[in-house]
Design a protein around this motif. Structure first.
Motif, mmCIF file in Angstrom:
data_model
loop_
_atom_site.group_PDB
_atom_site.id
_atom_site.type_symbol
_atom_site.label_atom_id
_atom_site.label_comp_id
_atom_site.label_asym_id
_atom_site.label_seq_id
_atom_site.Cartn_x
_atom_site.Cartn_y
_atom_site.Cartn_z
ATOM 1 N N ALA A 282 11.671 4.307 13.008
ATOM 2 C CA ALA A 282 11.788 4.669 14.421
ATOM 3 C C ALA A 282 12.828 5.767 14.584
ATOM 4 O O ALA A 282 13.842 5.811 13.885
ATOM 5 C CB ALA A 282 12.153 3.453 15.248
ATOM 6 N N ASP A 283 12.574 6.644 15.560
ATOM 7 C CA ASP A 283 13.448 7.786 15.782
ATOM 8 C C ASP A 283 13.331 8.211 17.237
ATOM 9 O O ASP A 283 12.368 7.850 17.936
ATOM 10 C CB ASP A 283 13.062 8.933 14.846
ATOM 11 N N GLY A 284 14.272 8.983 17.702
ATOM 12 C CA GLY A 284 14.181 9.581 19.022
ATOM 13 C C GLY A 284 14.542 8.635 20.153
ATOM 14 O O GLY A 284 14.913 7.480 19.949
ATOM 15 N N GLU A 285 14.408 9.154 21.376
ATOM 16 C CA GLU A 285 14.781 8.428 22.582
ATOM 17 C C GLU A 285 13.602 7.726 23.249
ATOM 18 O O GLU A 285 13.782 6.773 23.986
ATOM 19 C CB GLU A 285 15.408 9.408 23.597
ATOM 20 N N GLN A 286 12.386 8.240 22.997
ATOM 21 C CA GLN A 286 11.239 7.712 23.726
ATOM 22 C C GLN A 286 9.974 7.912 22.906
ATOM 23 O O GLN A 286 9.899 8.814 22.059
ATOM 24 C CB GLN A 286 11.104 8.422 25.076
ATOM 25 N N LEU A 287 8.978 7.065 23.152
ATOM 26 C CA LEU A 287 7.672 7.169 22.522
ATOM 27 C C LEU A 287 6.693 7.757 23.525
ATOM 28 O O LEU A 287 6.648 7.341 24.690
ATOM 29 C CB LEU A 287 7.186 5.795 22.065
ATOM 30 N N PHE A 288 5.889 8.739 23.065
ATOM 31 C CA PHE A 288 4.868 9.363 23.909
ATOM 32 C C PHE A 288 3.503 9.188 23.249
ATOM 33 O O PHE A 288 3.391 9.201 22.019
ATOM 34 C CB PHE A 288 5.144 10.855 24.086
ATOM 35 N N LEU A 289 2.471 9.057 24.078
ATOM 36 C CA LEU A 289 1.104 8.898 23.590
ATOM 37 C C LEU A 289 0.181 9.915 24.238
ATOM 38 O O LEU A 289 0.360 10.280 25.399
ATOM 39 C CB LEU A 289 0.576 7.491 23.894
ATOM 40 N N ASN A 290 -0.826 10.339 23.486
ATOM 41 C CA ASN A 290 -1.967 11.079 24.010
ATOM 42 C C ASN A 290 -3.124 10.094 24.030
ATOM 43 O O ASN A 290 -3.587 9.655 22.968
ATOM 44 C CB ASN A 290 -2.269 12.280 23.115
ATOM 45 N N PHE A 291 -3.587 9.718 25.203
ATOM 46 C CA PHE A 291 -4.626 8.690 25.310
ATOM 47 C C PHE A 291 -5.459 8.922 26.563
ATOM 48 O O PHE A 291 -5.090 9.680 27.459
ATOM 49 C CB PHE A 291 -3.991 7.289 25.358
ATOM 50 N N ALA A 292 -6.591 8.228 26.625
ATOM 51 C CA ALA A 292 -7.442 8.236 27.813
ATOM 52 C C ALA A 292 -8.168 6.905 27.898
ATOM 53 O O ALA A 292 -8.588 6.354 26.876
ATOM 54 C CB ALA A 292 -8.453 9.380 27.754
ATOM 55 N N THR A 293 -8.295 6.358 29.108
ATOM 56 C CA THR A 293 -9.028 5.107 29.313
ATOM 57 C C THR A 293 -10.090 5.293 30.389
ATOM 58 O O THR A 293 -10.104 6.301 31.106
ATOM 59 C CB THR A 293 -8.092 3.964 29.753
ATOM 60 N N SER A 294 -10.954 4.306 30.507
ATOM 61 C CA SER A 294 -11.853 4.234 31.658
ATOM 62 C C SER A 294 -11.076 3.646 32.838
ATOM 63 O O SER A 294 -9.881 3.341 32.724
ATOM 64 C CB SER A 294 -13.043 3.341 31.322
ATOM 65 N N ALA A 295 -11.762 3.440 33.953
ATOM 66 C CA ALA A 295 -11.108 2.866 35.131
ATOM 67 C C ALA A 295 -10.612 1.448 34.872
ATOM 68 O O ALA A 295 -9.631 0.999 35.484
ATOM 69 C CB ALA A 295 -12.061 2.885 36.318
ATOM 70 N N VAL A 296 -11.278 0.723 33.971
ATOM 71 C CA VAL A 296 -10.859 -0.656 33.668
ATOM 72 C C VAL A 296 -10.177 -0.766 32.307
ATOM 73 O O VAL A 296 -9.748 -1.847 31.912
ATOM 74 C CB VAL A 296 -12.057 -1.629 33.725
ATOM 75 N N GLY A 297 -10.089 0.353 31.584
ATOM 76 C CA GLY A 297 -9.560 0.309 30.229
ATOM 77 C C GLY A 297 -8.046 0.200 30.180
ATOM 78 O O GLY A 297 -7.347 0.479 31.165
#
Length: 478
Positions: A396-411
């Motif tokens: 683990a490193d850094g101050e924060q975790l970032f994600l590239n993601f996409a969901t459906s309306a219910v995902g």
């Protein structure tokens, strides 16, 4: 080939729960899921290569000095300016020219009337002069790059290579990308065949210049076209040649290599070579002639594949299938079509662009812009039923975790952190685990009870993602 997770991932080192291998050090680099580098285990999750989106944007090779055999394009993003370099050639026996175009958005292109090199009675051309070209045929495969070496001289902001097996590869430099000079009167490298687009760049991760170039599997021009590489500290003296390997893939024929650092994660090299299939004729000579295909070029076919490398002499063909297929247009079922230009560019905050050659060996030869999501070469996808992704152990490193993601309306995307023994970490799992939904290329993961990612710094961890109707493209610690 889509990889379906139904248990242990092919790249996993052991069964889960696992022993404690040496954790990967990814630091604060972006890690897109282009391969299996960070994946330990997939359960009801598919790992998919994603088709890029063709657009209506076309750059025609319609000037008299361009035409049917225009090829080997390079696109460079230089600040707010996009620069394009390519070979112009209207017929196989006609003179080749180094042509230039510009854009401020990567979509709308102009061919400036430079007035530097005339063509017949025309002085208003977009042709660039190349020192030594008449004797050495250097415009055939002139390939420039923006030199990101922090020690590069201002008058060598741009560098390039061009050449052939007879004379070797010559090195060039330029302060403005328009006026080029030879770095040396002699070739800077000779150990190759070079009858392709040979690709140089400065590697930020390897701290050296890298050159990927054409060789054959046999002596001279015998066997199959393939790829080799060398490195250099000064762009003049090069290491011993290393022929690239492709993992467990059978040897295929690569007409180009199109290898470059991924702009958002330059420690990962992406490669989109043209896969060449000799003597596989999709149309007969009569059909080809009726469609305007020149000089029997319909005798072969080509497509594009996708590979990665993290330096050294190995590519990873993690996805063995075609990345760009010829498609429904008959004129793209002609050899040397569907080549991707060197130079993946970022068009805006969420979109990347690449340029594909179409209708090669026809008077309608042109480039077509294809777009993709940032990090969108591949994704981890779960459907309605929940699936899980377990990463390999990393620090683990850094101050924060970032994600590239996409969901459906219910995902949803649920994020849990595990320790080296596979046990959940209090405050970063269970009810405290964030459940994300929406669509973002760089979304911060926030934890409940004011817990911070920085608390984990230096610890070996794994992340367990639980996905439902969701796609996951990349992660980054910052």
């Amino acid at each position: 080939m889509t990889r379906f997770g139904i248990g242990l991932h092919p790249f996993a080192a052991s069964l889960y729960p696992m022993s404690n291998p040496t954790p990967l050090t990814i630091g604060t680099r972006r890690e897109p899921f282009f391969d299996g580098h960070l994946i330990e285990k997939l359960t009801r999750v598919s790992h998919e290569l994603i088709d890029p989106n063709p657009t209506s944007v076309v750059i025609p090779f319609d000037e008299p000095w361009e035409g049917a055999y225009s090829l080997y394009c390079t696109v460079i993003k230089d600040g707010n300016l996009f620069r394009m370099y390519y070979r112009g050639q209207s017929a196989i026996k006609h003179k080749e020219s180094l042509c230039y175009a510009e854009s401020h958005d990567g979509i709308n292109w102009v061919k400036p009337k430079l007035g530097l090199v005339p063509f017949k009675d025309r002085n208003d051309t977009n042709i660039l002069p190349i020192e030594g070209d008449q004797e050495l045929r250097l415009t055939h495969n002139f390939t420039p790059f923006l030199d990101r070496n922090p020690q590069a001289k201002p008058d060598e902001k741009f560098k390039a290579v061009a050449g052939n097996d007879k004379h070797g590869l010559y090195g060039f430099a330029s302060a403005d990308g328009i006026h080029w000079r030879l770095i040396k009167r002699e070739a800077i490298f000779r150990d190759g065949i070079f009858d392709s687009q040979n690709v140089p760049f400065w590697s930020e991760s390897e701290k050296c210049y890298v050159l990927y170039f054409r060789v054959w599997t046999g002596e001279g021009y015998h066997g199959l076209r393939t790829i080799a590489r060398v490195t250099s500290q000064d762009f003049i003296n090069w290491s011993q040649t290393e022929v690239m390997s492709f993992g467990d893939m059978p040897q295929e024929e690569y007409y180009t290599n199109v290898t470059e650092p991924y702009p958002l994660a330059p420690h990962i090299y992406i490669s989109m070579p043209s896969r060449f299939v000799q003597k596989r004729r999709w149309m007969n000579s009569k059909q080809a002639k009726a469609r305007g295909v020149l000089e029997d070029r319909e005798a072969d076919v080509s497509d594009t594949v996708f590979m990665t490398s993290r330096g050294g002499s190995a590519y990873d063909r993690y996805f063995p299938e075609a990345y760009i297929k010829p498609g429904i247009d008959p004129q793209d079922w002609v050899g040397r079509n569907n080549m991707v230009s060197l130079g993946l560019v970022q068009l805006d905050a969420t979109t990347l662009g690449l340029y594909r050659c179409r209708h090669y060996a026809s008077d309608s030869c042109h480039l077509n812009l294809h777009t993709l999501r940032v990090d969108g070469f591949a994704r981890l996808r779960a459907g309605y039923k929940k699936g899980k992704v377990l990463t390999k152990l990393f620090t683990a490193d850094g101050e924060q975790l970032f994600l590239n993601f996409a969901t459906s309306a219910v995902g949803t995307v649920r994020v849990e952190v595990l320790d080296a023994d596979g046990q959940t970490i209090e405050g970063f799992s269970g009810r405290a685990a964030p459940k994300l939904f929406g669509d973002s290329v760089h979304h911060p993961v926030k934890w409940s009870k004011n817990r911070s990612w920085s608390e984990l710094a230096g610890r070996p961890i794994r992340i367990r993602f639980t996905l439902s109707e969701a796609d996951l493209y990349a992660l980054q610690q910052q």
